[in-house]
Design a protein around this motif. Structure first.
Motif, PDB file in Angstrom:
ATOM      1  N   CYS A 209       0.841  -1.204   0.000  1.00 18.74           N
ATOM      2  CA  CYS A 209       0.000   0.000   0.000  1.00 18.74           C
ATOM      3  C   CYS A 209       0.874   1.250   0.000  1.00 18.74           C
ATOM      4  N   VAL A 210       1.978   1.189   0.731  1.00 16.98           N
ATOM      5  CA  VAL A 210       2.878   2.337   0.842  1.00 16.98           C
ATOM      6  C   VAL A 210       3.490   2.708  -0.508  1.00 16.98           C
ATOM      7  N   GLY A 211       3.651   1.736  -1.401  1.00 14.05           N
ATOM      8  CA  GLY A 211       4.317   1.986  -2.667  1.00 14.05           C
ATOM      9  C   GLY A 211       3.561   2.912  -3.594  1.00 14.05           C
ATOM     10  N   CYS A 212       2.238   2.883  -3.527  1.00 13.30           N
ATOM     11  CA  CYS A 212       1.436   3.770  -4.372  1.00 13.30           C
ATOM     12  C   CYS A 212       0.895   4.960  -3.590  1.00 13.30           C
ATOM     13  N   HIS A 213       0.600   4.771  -2.321  1.00 14.17           N
ATOM     14  CA  HIS A 213       0.017   5.856  -1.532  1.00 14.17           C
ATOM     15  C   HIS A 213       1.088   6.721  -0.864  1.00 14.17           C
ATOM     16  N   THR A 214       2.239   6.837  -1.551  1.00 12.82           N
ATOM     17  CA  THR A 214       3.319   7.733  -1.151  1.00 12.82           C
ATOM     18  C   THR A 214       3.855   8.361  -2.431  1.00 12.82           C
ATOM     19  N   ASP A 215       4.016   9.669  -2.443  1.00 11.16           N
ATOM     20  CA  ASP A 215       4.516  10.327  -3.647  1.00 11.16           C
ATOM     21  C   ASP A 215       5.944   9.872  -3.927  1.00 11.16           C
ATOM     22  N   ARG A 216       6.274   9.720  -5.209  1.00 10.33           N
ATOM     23  CA  ARG A 216       7.606   9.263  -5.566  1.00 10.33           C
ATOM     24  C   ARG A 216       8.042   9.832  -6.908  1.00 10.33           C
ATOM     25  N   ASP A 217       9.340   9.795  -7.127  1.00  9.65           N
ATOM     26  CA  ASP A 217       9.949  10.281  -8.360  1.00  9.65           C
ATOM     27  C   ASP A 217       9.955   9.132  -9.366  1.00  9.65           C
ATOM     28  N   MET A 218       9.246   9.297 -10.477  1.00  7.64           N
ATOM     29  CA  MET A 218       9.143   8.207 -11.444  1.00  7.64           C
ATOM     30  C   MET A 218      10.414   8.013 -12.266  1.00  7.64           C
ATOM     31  N   ASN A 219      11.357   8.936 -12.187  1.00 10.15           N
ATOM     32  CA  ASN A 219      12.636   8.738 -12.876  1.00 10.15           C
ATOM     33  C   ASN A 219      13.524   7.761 -12.125  1.00 10.15           C
ATOM     34  N   THR A 220      13.451   7.779 -10.795  1.00  9.71           N
ATOM     35  CA  THR A 220      14.310   6.920  -9.978  1.00  9.71           C
ATOM     36  C   THR A 220      13.528   5.942  -9.110  1.00  9.71           C
ATOM     37  N   GLY A 221      12.227   6.175  -8.926  1.00 10.75           N
ATOM     38  CA  GLY A 221      11.429   5.343  -8.037  1.00 10.75           C
ATOM     39  C   GLY A 221      11.550   5.732  -6.580  1.00 10.75           C
ATOM     40  N   ALA A 222      12.350   6.758  -6.270  1.00 11.69           N
ATOM     41  CA  ALA A 222      12.582   7.152  -4.873  1.00 11.69           C
ATOM     42  C   ALA A 222      11.344   7.808  -4.279  1.00 11.69           C
ATOM     43  N   TYR A 223      11.088   7.515  -3.000  1.00  7.53           N
ATOM     44  CA  TYR A 223       9.986   8.164  -2.290  1.00  7.53           C
ATOM     45  C   TYR A 223      10.348   9.620  -2.017  1.00  7.53           C
ATOM     46  N   ILE A 224       9.392  10.512  -2.278  1.00  5.47           N
ATOM     47  CA  ILE A 224       9.613  11.935  -2.026  1.00  5.47           C
ATOM     48  C   ILE A 224       8.496  12.529  -1.178  1.00  5.47           C
ATOM     49  N   GLY A 225       7.613  11.691  -0.673  1.00  2.00           N
ATOM     50  CA  GLY A 225       6.495  12.172   0.131  1.00  2.00           C
ATOM     51  C   GLY A 225       6.400  11.445   1.450  1.00  2.00           C
ATOM     52  N   THR A 226       5.488  11.900   2.300  1.00  2.00           N
ATOM     53  CA  THR A 226       5.230  11.246   3.584  1.00  2.00           C
ATOM     54  C   THR A 226       4.533   9.913   3.336  1.00  2.00           C
ATOM     55  N   PRO A 227       4.992   8.826   3.961  1.00  2.00           N
ATOM     56  CA  PRO A 227       4.368   7.521   3.739  1.00  2.00           C
ATOM     57  C   PRO A 227       2.861   7.540   3.979  1.00  2.00           C
TER      58      PRO A 227
END
Length: 325
Positions: A209-227
């Motif tokens: 659930c955390v993988g989609c319901h957290t903002d992330r950078d689609m170039n690297t896949g890194a999380y950039i938002g609050t979980p």
């Protein structure tokens, strides 16, 4: 003019040198241990693996031909012969055949499969992209999944390799997409009950659930938002039929939390209802088959999260619409 020529020549050499560096180093290889996992023929173990693959872990949502995705979501138990395709800035990626055929995993050892899932390192040592967020699976569930994969009928389905863009090769060469590692020591076993502790395990390491319901950078896949605070924009693709989505905030913030006002019964009913929005990337058919006990656990875990005030103005966008970002 002489200085201009020298500067342009220097820039050309730098560009050529960087291009050469990327082409020679992008396909990095890594060392990682082989977990001590052996597939079982115990029917109960295989049944648990099948439940995970067609339920909360939704392996079948990706390891399936594109023209069979909806049929499988609606309950068909097709073998996981691969074929799902995703095109994003780093390239075009395809989920492989993971049935016990020579074009699938027949030649892979249990240890190699376990290492791929837990440490994101392939059988040949190459780093795998962060599409399989199962690094925290317990030994028990990892054994169950691999046991189920071994039990499937073999399917002859060879697939093309991933196709990286220069951007994809560049971020790999620079180490911006390293293999995912367990964020904490994976447990041998997790008690299955309706507690928030079990919900944490499911939401972070099984259902992702955390993988989609957290903002992330689609170039690297890194999380950039609050979980779990949402805000991740999902581009339209073949499956979504042109629709695009922004994931909602699942934290219990009373002002901006999408489900903050839901009680447990409402939460469970929504999951059991299944898909309502065509094209949604939420694997509704798979999570609708989850055990009620596990849905209770996830609900209780989400309620235990720190509230994050993050307003998501709109979740669903018709073809042609796009959120302001």
């Amino acid at each position: 003019m002489k200085w201009m020529k020298r500067i342009l020549l220097l820039l050309a050499l730098l560009v050529a040198g960087f291009w050469l560096f990327v082409e020679l180093t992008w396909n990095k290889h890594y060392d990682a241990p082989y977990p001590d996992i052996q597939a079982s023929t115990d029917p109960d173990v295989i049944a648990r693996g099948r439940y995970l693959a067609y339920g909360p872990a939704h392996c079948a949502a990706c390891h399936m031909p594109m023209d069979r995705l909806m049929a499988v979501e609606e309950g068909a138990m097709d073998p996981l012969s691969g074929g799902w395709e995703l095109t994003i800035p780093p390239g075009t990626f395809r989920a492989p055949n993971i049935t016990p055929h020579a074009t699938g995993i027949a030649d892979r050892t249990d240890g190699e499969l376990a290492r791929a899932l837990r440490y994101s390192v392939g059988h040949d040592g190459r780093g795998l992209l962060p599409f399989m967020p199962f690094q925290g699976l317990s030994d028990e569930d990892l054994t169950a999944v691999i046991s189920f994969l071994r039990s499937q009928p073999p399917v002859d389905h060879a697939l093309p390799a991933h196709e990286y863009t220069f951007l994809g090769k560049m971020v790999k060469a620079l180490g911006l997409i390293p293999p995912d590692q367990p964020k904490e020591p994976p447990p041998a076993r997790v008690q299955r009950d309706s507690t928030a502790a079990y919900g944490r395990y499911l939401a972070n390491f099984v259902a992702d659930c955390v993988g989609c319901h957290t903002d992330r950078d689609m170039n690297t896949g890194a999380y950039i938002g609050t979980p779990f605070a949402g805000g991740f924009y999902m581009e339209p693709d073949t499956f979504s039929q042109g629709w695009s989505f922004v994931t909602p905030n699942l934290t219990p913030d009373p002002e901006t939390g999408h489900i903050a006002a839901w009680d447990e019964a409402t939460f469970i009913k929504r999951f059991k209802t299944g898909r309502l929005q065509p094209g949604s990337h939420m694997p509704w058919g798979f999570v609708s088959r989850m055990d009620t006990l596990e849905l209770k656990a996830i609900y209780r875990y989400l309620r235990s999260l720190p509230p994050t005030n993050k307003h998501i103005a709109q979740i669903v966008f018709k073809p042609g619409e796009k959120p302001a970002r």
